[in-house]
Design an enzyme around this catalytic site. Sequence first.
Site, PDB file in Angstrom:
ATOM      1  CE  LYS A   1      69.003  49.000  32.461  1.00 24.42           C
ATOM      2  NZ  LYS A   1      68.742  47.970  33.463  1.00 24.42           N
TER       3      LYS A   1
ATOM      4  CE  LYS B   1      67.243  44.956  27.041  1.00 26.67           C
ATOM      5  NZ  LYS B   1      67.446  44.278  28.201  1.00 26.67           N
TER       6      LYS B   1
ATOM      7  CE  LYS C   1      61.975  42.777  34.698  1.00 22.27           C
ATOM      8  NZ  LYS C   1      63.078  42.709  35.457  1.00 22.27           N
TER       9      LYS C   1
END
Length: 336
Positions: free
Chosen positions: A113, A199, A202
């Site tokens: 992230k 994966k 969102k």
Amino acid sequence: MGKPRVFSGIQPTGDIHLGNYLGAIRNWVEGQSNYENFFCVVDLHAITVSHDPKALAADTRKVAALYLACGIDLECASVFVQSHVSAHSELTWLLNCITPLNWLEDMVQFKEKAVKQAENVGTGLLDYPVLMAADILLYNTDKVPVGEDQKQHLELTRDIAARMNYLYGSEENPVLKLPEPMIRAEGARVMSLTDGTRKMSKSDPSELSRINLLDPPETIQQKIKRCKTDSVRGLTFDDSERPECHNLLTLYMILSNQTKESVTQECAEMGWGQFKPLLMETMIAALKPIQDKYQEIMAEPGYLESVLRQGRQNAEAIANPTLARVKAALGYSIPL
Ligand code: AQP
């Protein structure tokens, strides 16, 4: 002895997708009667990356309503909002002070992230796993049902609890209870529709990469029509060169409630032209009851708020004594 306790949560960022549902919520629902459950909308986690303040409250209500729409039963579960229970923030600070920095820097999700955030990496993103540890440990949780991507954070939670016990507790008198992960093999890692090696997520900029639980039938049709496949005829679970094939068959298997064997047989000779409409129909049918229930819940004035109020009360009744125990172990004990 009461039932073992379960804690889990999802962030109110973006739309809840099939990965969140199959990796987490569906498992919460299936096992719920065996446990005393706390399901939290983890809105403090939602600000660890940049967020829209105007959307936060509505997104939080939406996630709570989706929990209920997916079948969370208030007879055995409390549904509440993380920021309503201040013990989460307070325990996070106390745990921060015993958590070595390099443990956090080693977290895979932080590294992934942080790259996406470029120069804008907040301390909250690094600290995310400590907040998650506080969430879980406050409830003396026995089991945490999550998807595969959260396994490392759960191991860290156990390490933090063990360190607290080692530093400030004793074997006979541990301060915190060590939780166990509960990760189901099927659906533990739902992959992106546009790249079967990543994966479903969102934060993927492409809407086409995921199916959201509230997607209307036309949107599901479009997304499945355009999802990535390959040029091989005949569909199989077990070819590592065909990750998209594995992912789509798995989704079909879970959503149609079939076994791997029956799907293997049914789809062995199929081409994508035949399989995709089948998958679309199955998905639309599986999501319809959730979508209908969601509309009902949102249409009933005051209902969701009453659920969250009760959830907060139930949560505080467990969380506050745990926080008091940790504070006492750390020496915060001046009586007032
Ligand atoms: N693709 C997935 N497959 C299986 N389980 C998944 N989960 C998330 N993605 C998948 C599980 O969903 C729960 C909620 O996780 P979260 O609150 O950490 O969700 P998130 O981070 O907002 O959602 P994403 O999609 O994972 O967001 P990104 O990737 O953008 O950060 C957890 O139990 C998780 O395991």
